[in-house]
Design an enzyme around this catalytic site. Sequence first.
Site, PDB file in Angstrom:
ATOM      1  CB  CYS A 150      -0.926   0.005   1.204  1.00 57.33           C
ATOM      2  SG  CYS A 150      -2.006   1.445   1.236  1.00 57.33           S
ATOM      3  CB  CYS A 206      -1.109   4.102   7.995  1.00 52.74           C
ATOM      4  SG  CYS A 206      -2.250   4.631   6.687  1.00 52.74           S
ATOM      5  CB  CYS A 227      -0.455   0.116   8.247  1.00 57.80           C
ATOM      6  SG  CYS A 227      -1.178  -1.203   7.241  1.00 57.80           S
ATOM      7  CB  CYS A 242     -14.786  -7.490   7.611  1.00 59.85           C
ATOM      8  SG  CYS A 242     -16.049  -7.313   8.869  1.00 59.85           S
ATOM      9  CB  CYS A 257     -17.847  -5.117   6.374  1.00 58.72           C
ATOM     10  SG  CYS A 257     -16.993  -3.583   6.796  1.00 58.72           S
ATOM     11  CB  CYS A 297     -17.547  -0.172   9.756  1.00 55.34           C
ATOM     12  SG  CYS A 297     -16.420  -0.935  10.928  1.00 55.34           S
ATOM     13  NE  ARG A 349     -17.115  -5.496  14.420  1.00 58.69           N
ATOM     14  CZ  ARG A 349     -17.759  -4.833  13.470  1.00 58.69           C
ATOM     15  NH1 ARG A 349     -17.130  -3.976  12.712  1.00 58.69           N
ATOM     16  NH2 ARG A 349     -19.045  -5.032  13.266  1.00 58.69           N
TER      17      ARG A 349
HETATM   18  N1  SAM Z   1      -6.452   0.533   3.352  1.00 59.29           N
HETATM   19  C1  SAM Z   1      -7.702   0.623   3.951  1.00 59.29           C
HETATM   20  C2  SAM Z   1      -7.809   1.756   4.932  1.00 59.29           C
HETATM   21  O1  SAM Z   1      -6.810   2.237   5.404  1.00 59.29           O
HETATM   22  O2  SAM Z   1      -8.936   2.150   5.241  1.00 59.29           O
HETATM   23  C3  SAM Z   1      -8.127  -0.664   4.602  1.00 59.29           C
HETATM   24  C4  SAM Z   1      -7.217  -1.527   5.420  1.00 59.29           C
HETATM   25  S1  SAM Z   1      -6.584  -0.851   6.939  1.00 59.29           S
HETATM   26  C5  SAM Z   1      -5.466  -2.125   7.348  1.00 59.29           C
HETATM   27  C6  SAM Z   1      -7.914  -0.938   8.104  1.00 59.29           C
HETATM   28  C7  SAM Z   1      -7.679  -0.419   9.487  1.00 59.29           C
HETATM   29  O3  SAM Z   1      -6.957  -1.369  10.257  1.00 59.29           O
HETATM   30  C8  SAM Z   1      -6.868   0.846   9.681  1.00 59.29           C
HETATM   31  O4  SAM Z   1      -7.603   1.999   9.438  1.00 59.29           O
HETATM   32  C9  SAM Z   1      -6.448   0.768  11.136  1.00 59.29           C
HETATM   33  O5  SAM Z   1      -7.405   1.405  11.962  1.00 59.29           O
HETATM   34  C10 SAM Z   1      -6.426  -0.741  11.400  1.00 59.29           C
HETATM   35  N2  SAM Z   1      -5.055  -1.201  11.626  1.00 59.29           N
HETATM   36  C11 SAM Z   1      -4.124  -1.443  10.687  1.00 59.29           C
HETATM   37  N3  SAM Z   1      -2.955  -1.855  11.236  1.00 59.29           N
HETATM   38  C12 SAM Z   1      -3.162  -1.857  12.574  1.00 59.29           C
HETATM   39  C13 SAM Z   1      -2.330  -2.170  13.688  1.00 59.29           C
HETATM   40  N4  SAM Z   1      -1.065  -2.537  13.524  1.00 59.29           N
HETATM   41  N5  SAM Z   1      -2.857  -2.086  14.929  1.00 59.29           N
HETATM   42  C14 SAM Z   1      -4.149  -1.709  15.090  1.00 59.29           C
HETATM   43  N6  SAM Z   1      -4.984  -1.389  14.069  1.00 59.29           N
HETATM   44  C15 SAM Z   1      -4.492  -1.457  12.837  1.00 59.29           C
HETATM   45 FE1  SF4 Z   2      -2.670   1.279   3.387  1.00 60.29          FE
HETATM   46 FE2  SF4 Z   2      -2.396   0.145   5.785  1.00 60.29          FE
HETATM   47 FE3  SF4 Z   2      -2.844   2.760   5.607  1.00 60.29          FE
HETATM   48 FE4  SF4 Z   2      -4.831   1.022   4.942  1.00 60.29          FE
HETATM   49  S1  SF4 Z   2      -3.927   1.313   6.957  1.00 60.29           S
HETATM   50  S2  SF4 Z   2      -4.193   2.852   3.819  1.00 60.29           S
HETATM   51  S3  SF4 Z   2      -3.575  -0.656   4.075  1.00 60.29           S
HETATM   52  S4  SF4 Z   2      -1.016   1.667   4.852  1.00 60.29           S
END
Ligand code: SAM
Ligand code: SF4
Length: 333
Positions: free
Chosen positions: A66, A70, A73, A110, A142, A202, A274
């Site tokens: 991606c 973030c 992530c 989901c 979802c 959500c 949740r």
């Molecule tokens: N890319 C899309 C987005 O950002 O909306 C969908 C996937 S993203 C992995 C979905 C959510 O997972 C993120 O917004 C974050 O809140 C949560 N998330 C991701 N990595 C995480 C982590 N290491 N610990 C806790 N929550 C996490």
């Molecule tokens: Fe990409 Fe992870 Fe950020 Fe979702 S949370 S936009 S998968 S980097």
Amino acid sequence: MTLVAPRSQFTNSFKVRYDWTVNEIKELLEKPLMDLLWEAQLVHRAANPGYNVQLASLLSVRTGGCSEDCAYCPQSIHSSSDVVNKPQLEVEPVLEKARLAKEAGADRFCMGWAWREIRDGKSFEAMLEMVRGVRDLGLEACVTAGMLTDEQALRLARAGLTAYNHNLDTSPENYGRIITTRTFEERLETLQRVRSAGITLCCGGIIGMGESLQDRASLLEVLATMNPHPESVPINSLVAVEGTPLEDLSSIDPLEMVRMVATARILMPKSKVRLSAGREQLGREAQILCLQAGADSIFYGDTLLTTSNPKVEEDRKLLAEAGVKVNFSYSRE
Ligand code: SAM
Ligand code: SF4
Ligand code: DTB
């Protein structure tokens, strides 16, 4: 001295408000724990008298690679985590996972895509097919896949999508410390597109990323002043994955999760709250406190997207021990 509380104390009803202030929310988050728990339970029992808990199963359809940055992530190209990029799963294997999730007792499925935004084309057509297939199984569907256009939201709605997950993650003030490749405002715009298409929201966040109490209150204020409230509010605690910029952060005190869940329940009485990432670090008793304080949904299944989740058998045991009902269909409208 009477040992029995007056009956009126147990039959409290709730009023849904959309005018919460950050200060009011901070006060809730900081209340003596016993008082916070009591207030949350009054709302929770009135809104969800059976302590029904929804089981939502999660599958990563498109993993890694991606372009967003973030900081939490492991799927970001800016991280050096061990996550291996994988091509998008095909429709049939995804539907097979959905069937298995249903057999295991889930009622929401989901699906996640590690994308900055949805693009039109083969992958999006496959996503629509997956949504239709999941709905045909009688499950709620979802999707979480980043930003989208009005047209894409409408097509997802027409395919029968129940909910779109798009988290705000943290407060507007703290946002730039966690993500620099998109803005909080863009997040809100996507949420508006989803809402306008008639798909439920959500939307929640993550605690344990070094934010202040003010940040937690500010995140909750944005959620609790949306009208209507998001139908489901995932509360994640950071899973600190090696190779991400937040890898060295230590786990939060489990009671902070309890406080966050209890406060979310008071603010958004009808929403599903949740209990999401980080349950493995919480332990049994803190999870039960969360269920008592207002959590009425969990991610159910041995994995989240790229990290692990409590085992299905452990969760069945936990839910039975807590004495809650699972997937009991109910409405709080
Ligand atoms: N890319 C899309 C987005 O950002 O909306 C969908 C996937 S993203 C992995 C979905 C959510 O997972 C993120 O917004 C974050 O809140 C949560 N998330 C991701 N990595 C995480 C982590 N290491 N610990 C806790 N929550 C996490
Ligand atoms: Fe990409 Fe992870 Fe950020 Fe979702 S949370 S936009 S998968 S980097
Ligand atoms: C949400 O709020 N949490 C889930 C789901 N929505 C998509 C994702 C948690 C991901 C945890 C880290 C991982 O497994 O990669």
